[in-house]
Scaffold this motif. Structure first.
Motif, short mmCIF file in Angstrom:
data_model
loop_
_atom_site.label_atom_id
_atom_site.label_comp_id
_atom_site.label_asym_id
_atom_site.label_seq_id
_atom_site.Cartn_x
_atom_site.Cartn_y
_atom_site.Cartn_z
N PHE A 140 9.61 0.03 6.03
CA PHE A 140 8.92 1.30 6.33
C PHE A 140 8.56 2.08 5.07
CE2 PHE A 140 11.14 0.04 10.14
CZ PHE A 140 10.17 0.22 11.10
N GLY A 141 8.95 1.54 3.91
CA GLY A 141 8.57 2.18 2.64
C GLY A 141 9.61 3.16 2.15
N PRO A 142 9.34 3.80 1.00
CA PRO A 142 10.31 4.73 0.43
C PRO A 142 10.56 5.91 1.36
CG PRO A 142 8.20 4.86 -0.71
CD PRO A 142 8.10 3.71 0.23
N ASP A 185 10.02 10.47 -1.49
CA ASP A 185 9.55 9.64 -2.61
C ASP A 185 8.23 8.94 -2.31
OD1 ASP A 185 11.83 10.19 -4.19
OD2 ASP A 185 12.99 8.72 -3.02
N SER A 186 7.65 9.20 -1.15
CA SER A 186 6.44 8.49 -0.77
C SER A 186 5.21 9.14 -1.40
CB SER A 186 6.34 8.48 0.77
OG SER A 186 5.06 8.05 1.15
N ALA A 187 4.58 8.40 -2.33
CA ALA A 187 3.48 8.95 -3.11
C ALA A 187 2.25 9.28 -2.25
CB ALA A 187 3.10 7.95 -4.20
N SER A 229 1.69 12.39 2.02
CA SER A 229 1.19 13.72 2.41
C SER A 229 -0.33 13.72 2.56
CB SER A 229 1.69 14.81 1.47
OG SER A 229 1.52 14.42 0.15
N GLN A 230 -1.06 13.17 1.59
CA GLN A 230 -2.53 13.14 1.71
C GLN A 230 -2.96 12.25 2.88
OE1 GLN A 230 -5.30 14.82 -0.11
NE2 GLN A 230 -5.97 14.03 1.87
N ASN A 231 -2.28 11.12 3.05
CA ASN A 231 -2.72 10.20 4.09
C ASN A 231 -2.41 10.69 5.51
OD1 ASN A 231 -3.71 8.72 2.04
ND2 ASN A 231 -2.39 6.95 2.30
N ASP A 241 9.98 7.82 7.22
CA ASP A 241 11.34 8.04 7.74
C ASP A 241 11.35 8.17 9.26
OD1 ASP A 241 12.64 7.89 5.30
OD2 ASP A 241 12.45 10.03 4.88
N ASP A 242 10.32 8.80 9.83
CA ASP A 242 10.28 8.94 11.30
C ASP A 242 10.17 7.57 11.97
OD1 ASP A 242 10.50 11.62 11.07
OD2 ASP A 242 8.42 12.10 11.60
#
Ligand code: FAQ
Length: 315
Positions: free
Chosen positions: A198-200, A204-206, A209-211, A222-223
């Motif tokens: 599911f990624g960081p 820490d997910s770069a 927020s924009q996506n 995380d969800d």
């Protein structure tokens, strides 16, 4: 000023739950991040054929072999739908492939772990396809039309994959003590890497927020990870398995399972190319790419010949 208005209009269009299509105007960042994500997703499907492909010749029965062969073929198909979706954004497939082969483009960390027993095949179908479904069901509502439509198709097939994996696990869970042990061992090795898919973590997910604003992503890393844990615990219990996490427990207040901290050092190392099988996986794809060169050349030569013939008969 003109750009600001275009961006505003784009955002309003996305906010109203419209799909962006290939020929629509889109911000350059939107195009780039989609090429990155869809490319990574396509490479994951293609590289993801290797760990399971490893067991096609050793599947324990003809029935299991036929099912596994069909599943691995489906993954090739998913890769193709996704490469086509990415191509609508103006990148060609050879460029994407070369970026994957050179290590510039990523693919999912999960496929850098070895498949050392038949129980790994059941566990991959159950956990890896299970995690992929949680992520991809959410992505079916992504704002980019060609990606969304590819995902609707892919999800239908992924649910068959998940069930075939769980069915292998059920058979093993009802088997001999040795088979039960083999299943627990596979589960121990794949549990944490599946959560890493599911990624960081959100902080820490770069790109998150924009996506999320562009509605490329509809739920956070995380969800989705939490959703996967919540639905998988009961499935593990049904199989009589022990979850390899001493901190896992039901939280009455949140209505979710709490679980232990992921080993982010391991995750980062695998993503950087230092996982147990990274080199082997990329080397296998490099070999296939160079051995297939004559096929690509022959296909281009044939297409040119057909074009010439058509031009001659039209003249
Ligand atoms: N492994 O800012 P974020 C399948 C990278 S398909 C490797 O959170 P984002 C089917 C990420 O690219 C499995 N790298 O990124 C199957 C970014 O790197 P960059 C694949 C990872 O994009 C089953 C950086 O870390 N599914 O399994 C991973 O917002 C069985 C920062 O991360 C998809 O690709 C990772 N686990 O969220 C096949 C679904 N996680 O480019 C065969 C589509 C993150 O900045 C057998 N993708 N990174 O250098 C997505 O939903 C998203 O791209 C995420 C990451 C959620 C994977």
């Amino acid at each position: 000023m003109e750009m600001e208005i275009a961006l505003q209009k784009f955002q309003q269009y996305v906010d109203a739950e419209n799909k962006i299509e290939a020929k629509d105007w889109m911000p350059e960042g939107y195009r780039k991040t989609l090429i990155r994500q869809i490319g990574q997703h396509a490479h994951s499907e293609i590289i993801g054929m290797l760990p399971e492909g490893n067991w096609i010749t050793r599947a324990p029965s003809l029935r299991r072999k036929a099912i596994l062969l069909a599943k691995v073929q489906d993954e090739a198909g998913h890769g193709l739908y996704l490469y086509c979706a990415a191509e609508t954004l103006g990148v060609d497939r050879d460029t994407m492939t070369e970026e994957m082969l050179s290590g510039k483009a990523k693919y999912s960390s999960i496929f850098n772990y070895p498949t050392i027993s038949w129980a790994d095949i059941g566990t991959i179908g159950w956990l890896v396809d299970g995690a992929a479904i949680v992520n991809q069901v959410s992505l079916q509502r992504t704002s980019y039309g060609p990606y969304s439509r590819a995902l609707i198709r892919i999800c239908k097939e992924e649910s068959f994959h998940q069930r075939q994996g769980y069915e292998i696990c059920i058979a093993l869970s009802k088997g001999t003590a040795e088979q039960k042990k083999m299943l627990q061992d596979a589960f121990n090795r794949f549990w944490w890497p599946s959560l890493m898919m599911f990624g960081p973590s959100d902080k820490d997910s770069a790109h998150s927020s924009q996506n999320m604003v562009w509605k490329i992503k509809r739920h956070s890393n995380d969800d989705l990870r939490q959703k996967f844990v919540d639905m998988t615990v009961a499935q593990a219990e049904y199989l009589g398995l022990t979850i390899p996490d001493p901190d896992l427990k039901w939280n009455e207040e949140t209505g979710h399972y709490d679980f232990g901290e992921i080993d982010w050092t391991e995750f980062n190392e695998v993503v950087k190319g230092n996982g147990p099988c990274n080199k082997e996986r990329v080397a296998a794809k490099q070999k296939a790419w160079s051995e297939g060169e004559w096929v690509r050349e022959a296909a281009v030569a044939y297409a040119e010949k057909q074009k010439e013939k058509a031009a001659q008969s039209a003249a």
